[in-house]
Design a protein around this motif. Structure first.
Motif, PDB file in Angstrom:
ATOM      1  N   ASP A   8      16.662   7.719 -18.710  1.00 42.31           N
ATOM      2  CA  ASP A   8      17.626   8.706 -18.230  1.00 42.31           C
ATOM      3  C   ASP A   8      18.357   9.284 -19.439  1.00 42.31           C
ATOM      4  O   ASP A   8      19.234   8.651 -20.007  1.00 42.31           O
ATOM      5  N   TYR A  62      19.826  12.396 -19.273  1.00 46.09           N
ATOM      6  CA  TYR A  62      20.773  13.406 -18.814  1.00 46.09           C
ATOM      7  C   TYR A  62      22.131  12.812 -18.435  1.00 46.09           C
ATOM      8  O   TYR A  62      23.168  13.350 -18.809  1.00 46.09           O
ATOM      9  N   SER A  63      22.147  11.707 -17.718  1.00 48.87           N
ATOM     10  CA  SER A  63      23.397  11.149 -17.195  1.00 48.87           C
ATOM     11  C   SER A  63      24.414  10.764 -18.255  1.00 48.87           C
ATOM     12  O   SER A  63      25.598  11.030 -18.069  1.00 48.87           O
ATOM     13  N   VAL A  68      26.499  13.702 -19.339  1.00 42.96           N
ATOM     14  CA  VAL A  68      27.317  14.328 -18.301  1.00 42.96           C
ATOM     15  C   VAL A  68      28.414  13.384 -17.812  1.00 42.96           C
ATOM     16  O   VAL A  68      29.444  13.823 -17.323  1.00 42.96           O
ATOM     17  N   ARG A  69      28.210  12.091 -17.976  1.00 39.59           N
ATOM     18  CA  ARG A  69      29.159  11.101 -17.467  1.00 39.59           C
ATOM     19  C   ARG A  69      30.553  11.310 -18.044  1.00 39.59           C
ATOM     20  O   ARG A  69      31.557  11.183 -17.343  1.00 39.59           O
TER      21      ARG A  69
END
Length: 56
Positions: free
Chosen positions: A33, A35-36, A39-40
């Motif tokens: 992962d 992307y997360s 953005v988190r």
């Protein structure tokens, strides 16, 4: 009786094939992962503010 043995052998071959495909996908980074984490941090402040508002 021989039909049961054939079905068991076929199911074992299919299970080993799926297990091999799963390990190959994990090793090649299919489930990484990326992307997360980026953005988190954008949503972290909003969650903290909502918790603080509920406590007041």
């Amino acid at each position: 009786m021989s039909v049961i043995l054939v079905l068991i052998l076929v199911s074992l071959v299919v299970a080993i094939a799926f297990l091999t495909a799963f390990f190959w996908a994990v090793k090649s980074g299919q489930f990484d992962d990326t992307y997360s984490p980026s953005v988190r941090m954008l949503f972290e402040d909003r969650v903290k503010k909502e918790k603080e508002a509920k406590n007041d």
